[in-house]
Design an enzyme around this catalytic site. Structure first.
Site, PDB file in Angstrom:
ATOM      1  N   GLU A  12      -8.913  -3.894   5.418  1.00  0.00           N
ATOM      2  CA  GLU A  12      -7.716  -3.040   5.563  1.00  0.00           C
ATOM      3  C   GLU A  12      -7.854  -1.805   4.686  1.00  0.00           C
ATOM      4  OE1 GLU A  12      -5.120  -1.967   6.735  1.00  0.00           O
ATOM      5  OE2 GLU A  12      -4.131  -3.447   7.988  1.00  0.00           O
ATOM      6  N   ASN A 136       2.998  -1.828   9.286  1.00  0.00           N
ATOM      7  CA  ASN A 136       1.733  -1.222   9.690  1.00  0.00           C
ATOM      8  C   ASN A 136       1.948   0.198  10.195  1.00  0.00           C
ATOM      9  OD1 ASN A 136      -0.766  -2.705   9.388  1.00  0.00           O
ATOM     10  ND2 ASN A 136       0.120  -4.287  10.697  1.00  0.00           N
ATOM     11  N   ASP A 186      -1.613  -2.044  14.766  1.00  0.00           N
ATOM     12  CA  ASP A 186      -1.942  -2.304  13.361  1.00  0.00           C
ATOM     13  C   ASP A 186      -1.958  -0.955  12.635  1.00  0.00           C
ATOM     14  OD1 ASP A 186      -3.330  -3.394  10.910  1.00  0.00           O
ATOM     15  OD2 ASP A 186      -3.421  -5.175  12.160  1.00  0.00           O
TER      16      ASP A 186
END
Length: 273
Positions: A12, A136, A186
């Site tokens: 991430e 997100n 995302d």
């Protein structure tokens, strides 16, 4: 192509540091910050960062925003972040054009509505949106007048107008509706032309949408669980994308990817402490 062979359980928060010309990213479940050929181990979840100087980052952890020295690995707590809530951790985050830093939280086990979205700006950490399940797609239009975000289970990317200091004004409105599709939004980033690039979990792609929310094109990746894009490289025309290996098998899963594009990204904004 695979940019780095490190396999992240939950990759991430890729960040191209514009002064260092260097990519940083996180493995949230591994509690690590990565760059090519090096990593830093933490004792708690870490997930997102903004750059504050050539040698320092602002890093979000499960309990704080921390000032991190890249050279020494030292940390200093700037502000607590849900430090009294053991259920949650930080997730997606990005610096805005005004020098603020937006950060979302979520339940460690994705508990319904356990998280929130915050903004840190000039010493103040303010909650913007409560009852978020999986925060997100935090990113910003180049002119600094619009922010985007999603609560992934809703499959809706929202936009909200910003004032001159970067604080939201008015209520968020629907920008991109993926609710009747297989696409779960995302992480996201906005390029210099105002197009939004969204990693979509479970389908191995980054999709590109124009400033009005219309679909333009998509880039496919060998990793199924694509998690967050970032622009970098000397010309800001390289699209990086992190991914997650958790729950999957295969050599490509959890790797960090890099592909050339014809688009030009925004330079990542500096966080003003």
């Amino acid at each position: 192509m695979i940019y780095d062979d490190t396999q992240c359980q939950l990759g991430e928060g890729p960040l191209w540091h514009p002064l260092r010309k260097q990519l940083f990213w996180f493995d949230i479940l591994g509690k690590r910050l990565h760059t090519k050929g090096q990593h830093w181990q933490f004792d708690t979840y870490v997930s997102a960062a903004g750059w504050t100087s050539e040698s320092t980052l602002l890093i979000a952890s499960s309990s704080a925003l921390m000032h991190f020295d890249i050279t020494t690995g030292g940390t200093e707590i700037i502000a607590p972040l849900e430090a009294d809530n053991p259920v949650t951790r930080s997730n997606d985050g990005r610096a805005d054009p005004q020098g603020g830093f937006w950060i979302g939280t979520m339940g460690i086990d994705a508990e319904d509505g356990a998280g929130a979205i915050y903004r840190y700006y000039k010493g103040e950490l303010r909650q913007l949106y409560p009852e978020i399940t999986i925060s997100n797609a935090i990113c910003f239009a180049p002119d600094g007048k619009t922010a985007y975000f999603t609560d992934t289970p809703t499959q809706q990317i929202m936009r909200v107008a910003l004032d001159d200091n970067g604080w939201p004004k008015g209520e968020p409105v629907l920008h991109i509706d993926l609710s009747r599709t297989p696409f779960r939004p995302d992480g996201a980033v906005v390029d210099a032309a105002g197009n939004l690039w969204n990693a979509q979990w479970g389908v191995g792609r980054v999709a590109v949408y124009d400033p009005s929310g219309g679909f333009l094109e998509s880039y496919n990746f060998a990793a199924r669980q694509t998690s967050c894009p970032a622009f970098g490289g000397d010309d800001l025309q390289t699209l990086f994308c992190t991914s997650a290996a958790v729950g999957l098998e295969g050599p490509e899963q959890g790797k960090t990817f890099a592909v050339p594009t014809k688009a030009t990204g925004q330079a990542e904004h500096q966080v003003i402490l």
